[in-house]
Design an enzyme around this catalytic site. Structure first.
Site, PDB file in Angstrom:
ATOM      1  N   ASN A 210      -4.992  71.894  40.426  1.00  0.00           N
ATOM      2  CA  ASN A 210      -3.781  72.075  39.603  1.00  0.00           C
ATOM      3  C   ASN A 210      -2.966  73.177  40.240  1.00  0.00           C
ATOM      4  O   ASN A 210      -3.456  74.294  40.410  1.00  0.00           O
ATOM      5  CB  ASN A 210      -4.151  72.439  38.167  1.00  0.00           C
ATOM      6  CG  ASN A 210      -5.008  71.368  37.492  1.00  0.00           C
ATOM      7  OD1 ASN A 210      -5.952  71.679  36.796  1.00  0.00           O
ATOM      8  ND2 ASN A 210      -4.701  70.104  37.731  1.00  0.00           N
TER       9      ASN A 210
ATOM     10  N   ARG B 287      -0.588  75.171  39.367  1.00  0.00           N
ATOM     11  CA  ARG B 287       0.184  75.976  38.417  1.00  0.00           C
ATOM     12  C   ARG B 287      -0.738  77.019  37.785  1.00  0.00           C
ATOM     13  O   ARG B 287      -1.952  76.964  37.954  1.00  0.00           O
ATOM     14  CB  ARG B 287       0.691  75.069  37.300  1.00  0.00           C
ATOM     15  CG  ARG B 287      -0.453  74.349  36.581  1.00  0.00           C
ATOM     16  CD  ARG B 287      -0.052  73.688  35.283  1.00  0.00           C
ATOM     17  NE  ARG B 287      -1.230  73.370  34.485  1.00  0.00           N
ATOM     18  CZ  ARG B 287      -1.999  72.312  34.655  1.00  0.00           C
ATOM     19  NH1 ARG B 287      -1.735  71.434  35.605  1.00  0.00           N
ATOM     20  NH2 ARG B 287      -3.059  72.115  33.896  1.00  0.00           N
TER      21      ARG B 287
ATOM     22  N   GLY C 298      -6.800  63.472  32.785  1.00  0.00           N
ATOM     23  CA  GLY C 298      -7.370  62.403  31.961  1.00  0.00           C
ATOM     24  C   GLY C 298      -6.420  61.246  31.716  1.00  0.00           C
ATOM     25  O   GLY C 298      -6.824  60.207  31.204  1.00  0.00           O
TER      26      GLY C 298
ATOM     27  N   LEU D   3     -19.660  59.994  35.877  1.00  0.00           N
ATOM     28  CA  LEU D   3     -20.732  60.880  35.408  1.00  0.00           C
ATOM     29  C   LEU D   3     -20.605  60.964  33.886  1.00  0.00           C
ATOM     30  O   LEU D   3     -19.521  61.202  33.366  1.00  0.00           O
ATOM     31  CB  LEU D   3     -20.591  62.269  36.041  1.00  0.00           C
ATOM     32  CG  LEU D   3     -20.401  62.321  37.572  1.00  0.00           C
ATOM     33  CD1 LEU D   3     -20.286  63.768  38.050  1.00  0.00           C
ATOM     34  CD2 LEU D   3     -21.547  61.623  38.304  1.00  0.00           C
TER      35      LEU D   3
ATOM     36  N   VAL E 156      -3.159  77.360  30.936  1.00  0.00           N
ATOM     37  CA  VAL E 156      -3.252  77.923  29.579  1.00  0.00           C
ATOM     38  C   VAL E 156      -4.413  78.914  29.484  1.00  0.00           C
ATOM     39  O   VAL E 156      -4.284  79.985  28.884  1.00  0.00           O
ATOM     40  CB  VAL E 156      -3.425  76.774  28.556  1.00  0.00           C
ATOM     41  CG1 VAL E 156      -3.825  77.314  27.196  1.00  0.00           C
ATOM     42  CG2 VAL E 156      -2.149  75.944  28.452  1.00  0.00           C
TER      43      VAL E 156
HETATM   44  C1  MV4 Z   1     -14.511  62.220  35.684  1.00  0.00           C
HETATM   45  C2  MV4 Z   1     -15.535  62.341  34.729  1.00  0.00           C
HETATM   46  C3  MV4 Z   1     -16.753  61.781  35.036  1.00  0.00           C
HETATM   47  N1  MV4 Z   1     -16.936  61.146  36.206  1.00  0.00           N
HETATM   48  N2  MV4 Z   1     -14.745  61.595  36.837  1.00  0.00           N
HETATM   49  C4  MV4 Z   1     -11.089  64.282  33.027  1.00  0.00           C
HETATM   50  C5  MV4 Z   1      -9.817  64.909  33.435  1.00  0.00           C
HETATM   51  C6  MV4 Z   1      -9.578  64.534  34.842  1.00  0.00           C
HETATM   52  N3  MV4 Z   1      -9.259  65.706  35.583  1.00  0.00           N
HETATM   53  C7  MV4 Z   1     -10.829  63.876  35.300  1.00  0.00           C
HETATM   54  N4  MV4 Z   1     -11.756  63.878  34.202  1.00  0.00           N
HETATM   55  C8  MV4 Z   1     -13.023  63.409  34.336  1.00  0.00           C
HETATM   56  N5  MV4 Z   1     -13.300  62.735  35.475  1.00  0.00           N
HETATM   57  C9  MV4 Z   1     -15.939  61.074  37.092  1.00  0.00           C
HETATM   58  N6  MV4 Z   1     -16.156  60.454  38.244  1.00  0.00           N
HETATM   59  C10 MV4 Z   1     -15.276  63.043  33.563  1.00  0.00           C
HETATM   60  C11 MV4 Z   1     -14.019  63.569  33.350  1.00  0.00           C
HETATM   61  C12 MV4 Z   1     -13.846  64.314  32.142  1.00  0.00           C
HETATM   62  C13 MV4 Z   1     -13.930  63.711  30.885  1.00  0.00           C
HETATM   63  C14 MV4 Z   1     -14.140  62.348  30.709  1.00  0.00           C
HETATM   64  C15 MV4 Z   1     -14.219  61.789  29.458  1.00  0.00           C
HETATM   65  C16 MV4 Z   1     -14.091  62.605  28.309  1.00  0.00           C
HETATM   66  C17 MV4 Z   1     -13.863  63.942  28.450  1.00  0.00           C
HETATM   67  C18 MV4 Z   1     -13.786  64.513  29.732  1.00  0.00           C
HETATM   68  C19 MV4 Z   1     -13.580  65.871  29.856  1.00  0.00           C
HETATM   69  C20 MV4 Z   1     -13.507  66.443  31.087  1.00  0.00           C
HETATM   70  C21 MV4 Z   1     -13.643  65.662  32.232  1.00  0.00           C
END
Ligand code: MV4
Length: 449
Positions: A295, A297, A171, A209, A300
């Site tokens: 990831n 690793r 994030g 999304l 948690v």
């Molecule tokens: C996104 C997404 C929606 N659409 N990518 C969050 C952590 C990182 N690994 C990527 N993440 C996300 N990527 C696309 N194209 C939503 C997340 C997401 C998230 C976004 C806003 C608030 C909370 C979140 C929690 C998990 C994942």
């Protein structure tokens, strides 16, 4: 490739808190001696007391202690260790650290530096995943270099979009944009932020999304192409990208989706000759899933996968890296029942005056707390994790509620009451939530505790 036969006698844990305690426990069962490292703020920490030996590696700020590569490697060499386990966070996904560890003829408990580097770059990881027919989030194939590339992406994807840093993850460095104006305004900012945080300004764009599930598969792999898939975890309950509740299986993943995800993931880890524990993350929307990142690793939330598979993931991780073998059979593992984890976080500093730990059937509390411990202000707020296992989701929720009611931490404020509110909530109980669940409910959740 040279097959390692590297039975470990003594291992240094380059971490603190509950994960250090977790690793020490498995090492003791395996007959491996342990060396803890600690900052001057952590002299009274449980991992220091539990390890066979402990070395102070610097002052409280992480940059001078738990991220101090030279001091950590020096501590390992001076105490006669053969291996270093990085735990989670800190140096766990740092390819340069893994490389320096290997240069000193120490074994890194994790994948090779090359694999960490490849998968740490989200643009490269997306293109790798595509080769194994894993669906990836609709987005740009490569980096966005200028306004022209961005305009191209808009034509292809429409709005809303999300700008991500190639070397980001978890994030960090993400920006959601809903119009051409916002895109123009944020592109250069995102790139500069990426450069400042990750020493690389490369960004890419995906369709955003709005409320997907965050689902990840637990993988173990022996470094020779053998891959075990330990089911999935649903990590959709998050606050500002900090996970709060995780469970396995995911209430939103069908047997068919699980099989499709596992097959693609296994093919990817097999081809890379991946070594050790890893997680492959997906976004799930209805019947569709999209690869997001890997990831490299242990995580948690690994205990929920341990409960539903019976595996000791730290033990398997050490065997994979030290001896290129696993005790688990290759392929998808049998999943039993339902497991759920609530993270217990400190909401402020202070000294623990009383600690009552829940117990009974199907309950595990992984923590570094003890009565009398003073929580220092320098590190992560997570104090521990309460994990439960039961026959099905309904029974797991009932058990979690019971366990949370038994848990008493006095002297410091924690998020325990917020967690109780969530697991009592009917949307959570219905299993139909996505990643925006916490934010949507935050007022009620935060009023609870
Ligand atoms: C996104 C997404 C929606 N659409 N990518 C969050 C952590 C990182 N690994 C990527 N993440 C996300 N990527 C696309 N194209 C939503 C997340 C997401 C998230 C976004 C806003 C608030 C909370 C979140 C929690 C998990 C994942």
């Amino acid at each position: 490739m040279i097959t390692q036969d590297h039975t470990i006698r003594k291992l240094l844990i380059a971490n603190r808190g509950e994960i250090a305690v977790r690793i020490i426990r498995t090492c003791r069962e395996m007959g491996i001696e342990t060396v803890a490292v600690y900052s001057t703020a952590d002299a009274m920490c449980l991992h220091v007391r539990m390890a066979d030996a402990a070395v102070c590696i610097g002052p409280p700020p992480s940059a001078q202690s738990y991220l101090n590569v030279n001091n950590i490697i020096m501590a390992a060499l001076q105490t006669g260790c053969d291996a270093i386990h990085p735990g989670v966070g800190f140096l766990a996904e740092n390819a340069a650290f893994a490389r320096k560890v290997e240069e000193q003829k120490l074994l890194f408990i994790g994948p090779t530096p090359e694999t960490i580097e490849l998968l740490g770059d989200k643009v490269k990881a997306r293109n790798t995943a595509k080769r194994f027919e894993l669906p990836i989030t609709p987005g740009t194939q490569g980096a966005i270099k200028d306004a022209l590339d961005a305009a191209e992406a808009v034509k292809l994807l429409g709005f809303p979009l999300i700008i991500k840093a190639a070397l980001g993850g978890g994030g960090k460095g993400m920006r959601i944009v809903r119009s051409a104006e916002e895109l123009t305004a944020n592109l250069a900012l995102a790139s500069r932020e990426a450069l400042a945080n990750f020493a690389d300004g490369t960004v890419f764009i995906e369709r955003y999304l709005e409320n997907p599930r965050h689902v990840e598969l637990q993988i173990l792999a022996d470094g020779k192409g053998g891959v075990a898939v330990l089911g999935e975890r649903d990590c959709s309950v998050q606050k500002n990208h900090q996970k709060l509740i995780e469970e396995s299986p995911s209430p939103g993943v069908s047997a068919d989706m699980r099989e499709r995800m596992s097959k693609g993931a296994a093919a990817l880890f097999h081809e890379l000759k991946y070594r050790g524990a890893g997680t492959i993350e997906f976004l799930v929307e209805g019947d569709s899933f999209y690869f997001m990142e890997v990831n490299t690793r242990i995580q948690v939330e690994h205990p929920v996968s341990e409960f539903v598979t019976g595996a000791d993931i730290v033990r398997e991780q050490i065997l994979c890296c030290a001896e290129n073998r696993m005790e688990l059979p290759v392929g998808p593992q049998e999943i039993q029942g339902w497991a759920m984890e609530c993270r217990i976080n400190a909401v402020g500093p202070g000294t623990v005056t009383r600690l009552d730990i829940p117990g009974g059937h199907g309950i595990r509390f992984d923590s570094f707390l003890y009565a009398g411990y003073t929580v220092p202000p320098y590190y992560d707020s997570m104090l521990g994790k309460l994990i439960v296992h039961a026959k099905n989701r309904e029974r797991a929720i009932a058990r979690m509620d019971r366990a949370l009611s038994e848990l008493a931490i006095e002297g410091i404020k924690t998020n325990k009451e917020s967690q109780r509110w969530i697991i009592a909530d009917h949307t959570f109980r219905s299993g139909t939530f996505g990643t925006s669940y916490y934010e949507t409910m935050s007022k009620e959740i935060e009023d609870a505790g």
